[in-house]
Scaffold this motif. Structure first.
Motif, PDB file in Angstrom:
ATOM      1  N   ARG A  85       0.841  -1.204   0.000  1.00 30.30           N
ATOM      2  CA  ARG A  85       0.000   0.000   0.000  1.00 30.30           C
ATOM      3  C   ARG A  85       0.873   1.250   0.000  1.00 30.30           C
ATOM      4  O   ARG A  85       0.636   2.205  -0.746  1.00 30.30           O
ATOM      5  N   MET A  89       1.687   4.474  -2.779  1.00 33.17           N
ATOM      6  CA  MET A  89       1.307   5.846  -2.432  1.00 33.17           C
ATOM      7  C   MET A  89       2.453   6.842  -2.529  1.00 33.17           C
ATOM      8  O   MET A  89       2.244   7.988  -2.919  1.00 33.17           O
ATOM      9  N   ASP A 257      -1.748  14.369   0.134  1.00 34.26           N
ATOM     10  CA  ASP A 257      -1.307  13.078   0.652  1.00 34.26           C
ATOM     11  C   ASP A 257      -0.087  13.227   1.550  1.00 34.26           C
ATOM     12  O   ASP A 257      -0.029  12.681   2.648  1.00 34.26           O
ATOM     13  N   LEU A 327      -5.475   3.433   6.268  1.00 30.57           N
ATOM     14  CA  LEU A 327      -5.224   3.863   4.889  1.00 30.57           C
ATOM     15  C   LEU A 327      -6.432   3.578   3.988  1.00 30.57           C
ATOM     16  O   LEU A 327      -6.736   4.353   3.080  1.00 30.57           O
ATOM     17  N   GLU A 328      -7.110   2.481   4.256  1.00 34.28           N
ATOM     18  CA  GLU A 328      -8.328   2.166   3.507  1.00 34.28           C
ATOM     19  C   GLU A 328      -9.392   3.244   3.738  1.00 34.28           C
ATOM     20  O   GLU A 328     -10.054   3.694   2.795  1.00 34.28           O
ATOM     21  N   TYR A 330      -8.884   6.371   4.720  1.00 32.33           N
ATOM     22  CA  TYR A 330      -8.441   7.606   4.064  1.00 32.33           C
ATOM     23  C   TYR A 330      -8.890   7.639   2.605  1.00 32.33           C
ATOM     24  O   TYR A 330      -9.408   8.643   2.116  1.00 32.33           O
ATOM     25  N   GLU A 331      -8.657   6.525   1.903  1.00 30.04           N
ATOM     26  CA  GLU A 331      -8.967   6.477   0.473  1.00 30.04           C
ATOM     27  C   GLU A 331     -10.473   6.406   0.234  1.00 30.04           C
ATOM     28  O   GLU A 331     -11.029   7.166  -0.579  1.00 30.04           O
ATOM     29  N   ARG A 332     -11.142   5.516   0.930  1.00 33.76           N
ATOM     30  CA  ARG A 332     -12.573   5.306   0.714  1.00 33.76           C
ATOM     31  C   ARG A 332     -13.407   6.555   1.010  1.00 33.76           C
ATOM     32  O   ARG A 332     -14.330   6.907   0.266  1.00 33.76           O
ATOM     33  N   ASN A 334     -12.307   9.645   1.184  1.00 34.26           N
ATOM     34  CA  ASN A 334     -11.761  10.871   0.589  1.00 34.26           C
ATOM     35  C   ASN A 334     -11.297  11.854   1.667  1.00 34.26           C
ATOM     36  O   ASN A 334     -11.524  13.065   1.582  1.00 34.26           O
TER      37      ASN A 334
END
Length: 445
Positions: A85, A89, A257, A327-328, A330-332, A334
């Motif tokens: 992951r 990034m 990021d 981290l999931e 954060y991405e999911r 937004n």
């Protein structure tokens, strides 16, 4: 009073605030008083308190595999998933990741890896590291030597010479400029000083230059926009690696990021992460290196028989599972984009405090900010002693946690999940505290 030796504390003034519970962006003391956590703990609780998804990820991992180490060829899925992951990034070429437990030990690991690498490629004299005045990079023996804050060095006898630690100018225009010096001239001058330092020491002896993109404990220093574009070519020209300490600025804190993105730092060779990597739900850090010199380390470890560095808890499965879930999220959800929006709102609201007679500078990026004090109506002056600590204590009385840093400054760093309404609450409590601080300053002058 317990038997604890308290960290970063005047040991004659301990146990002043007893935090017993947290929920969202708030924490509560033993009496049930609510505080808006305006420092995200210690720059780290990005998702706030009580996030059930993260808690469940930790519980599930503890049930399935509570511990596994990575020594001697052993592995486990959570560590591999997290490394992959991060590699996807970061702006580091073909990144490789070493896991630790804190930002301090992650920076220590980088120092050891740099030594290992330059020995491997036949450059054993290329070991010095350039840090900056007013830098903070940890408190272990090695990382503490990269730190430049007097309070963190006093009486500890840091082995600066033995480690080859060099220091160059800090990039704080407000405190570092000469009389009538423009911002562009300030950057030119400190860039020239950096190049002169490299020439004096010999570039063949210098391994890396370390910097927080925006500093934390040294006062949330935001360098001028031209600073990194000016110094990176100097480092590249002399074959010196750029080492970005993203322990505070990583994962959305500055509205992007990484702090490198915000501050226009191109392709760092090394990056350090901790804190928001797991939203502080579990201790974990990451030392990220360029894959090109990882290959040299692989070859050297084969000659030696082992890469002789690592911790019992390197790649702890619970820490990795927690970080993967964070981290999931954060991405999911937004989170970085949302933090950019609320961060812009926070910065706008803070600007009104520039009109206070004892405020010299309001600065920051995203959800990271600082207010620096001066003696009232004396631009550029030092404030009365204790003013930042007084402001922080007054904020606490008003139900807001901020942190005094660098002697003259209070830092603000709320969880990334803070709403605009909660920012309004933060601003209201801070404003009341600043009015009392102005009264304190007037009496102290």
């Amino acid at each position: 009073m317990t038997s604890i030796i308290y960290p970063i504390t005047n040991l004659t003034s301990i146990e002043q605030l007893d935090i017993t519970r947290g929920e969202g962006v708030y924490v509560y003391d033993q009496n049930g008083k609510q505080y808006l956590e305006g420092m995200a703990g210690l720059w780290c609780t990005s998702l706030g308190y009580g996030n059930q998804e993260v808690i469940e990820a930790a519980k599930e991992q503890m049930s399935n595999l509570s511990f596994a180490h990575l020594f001697g060829g052993k592995t486990h899925p959570a560590s591999r998933e997290l490394a992959d992951r991060l590699q996807a990034m970061v702006p580091v070429k073909n990144a490789k990741v070493f896991f630790g437990n804190s930002g301090s030990d992650a920076n220590d690991s980088h120092i050891k890896i740099l030594h290992y690498y330059f020995n491997a490629i036949g450059k054993p004299n290329k070991k010095k590291i350039i840090t900056r005045e007013r830098a903070y990079h940890g408190v272990t023996v090695a990382s503490g030597s990269l730190t430049s804050l007097p309070v963190n060095l006093a009486e500890f006898d840091a082995p600066l010479d033995a480690l080859g630690i060099l220091r160059t100018d800090h990039p704080h225009y407000f405190r570092g400029k000469l009389s009538q010096e423009s911002e562009a001239a300030f950057v030119d001058r400190i860039a020239q000083n950096l190049e002169a330092l490299i020439d004096r020491e010999g570039p063949e002896t210098i391994a890396a230059f370390i910097a927080e993109p925006i500093t934390g404990a040294s006062g949330v220093i935001v360098p001028p926009e031209s600073y990194y574009p000016k110094i990176q070519p100097i480092l590249e020209r002399h074959g010196i690696l750029f080492w970005a300490d993203e322990v505070i600025t990583g994962f959305g804190r500055t509205g992007n990021d990484f702090g490198c993105t915000t501050m226009n730092i191109k392709n760092p060779d090394l990056m350090t992460f901790a804190k928001q990597l797991s939203s502080a739900y579990f201790p974990i850090s990451a030392s990220v290196i360029n894959g090109d010199f990882y290959e040299a380390i692989v070859e050297q470890s084969n000659k030696v028989g082992v890469f002789g560095h690592g911790y019992t808890y390197t790649g702890h499965p619970v820490g990795c599972a927690v970080a993967n879930k964070v981290l999931e999220i954060y991405e999911r959800d937004n989170i970085f984009a949302k933090a950019a929006e609320t961060g812009e709102y926070l910065q706008q609201q803070l600007r009104k405090f520039e009109s206070f007679a004892n405020v010299g500078e309001v600065r920051g990026k995203g959800l990271l900010a600082a207010i620096e004090f001066i003696t009232a109506d004396q631009p550029g002056s030092q404030p009365p002693a204790g003013v930042a600590a007084f402001c922080a204590k007054t904020c606490e009385e008003n139900g807001l946690i901020v942190r005094p840093v660098a002697g003259t400054t209070v830092a603000i760093c709320p969880p990334l999940i803070i709403s605009k309404a909660q920012i309004d609450e933060l601003i209201e409590k801070l404003e009341r505290s600043l009015h009392k601080t102005l009264e304190f300053s007037a009496k102290a002058q």
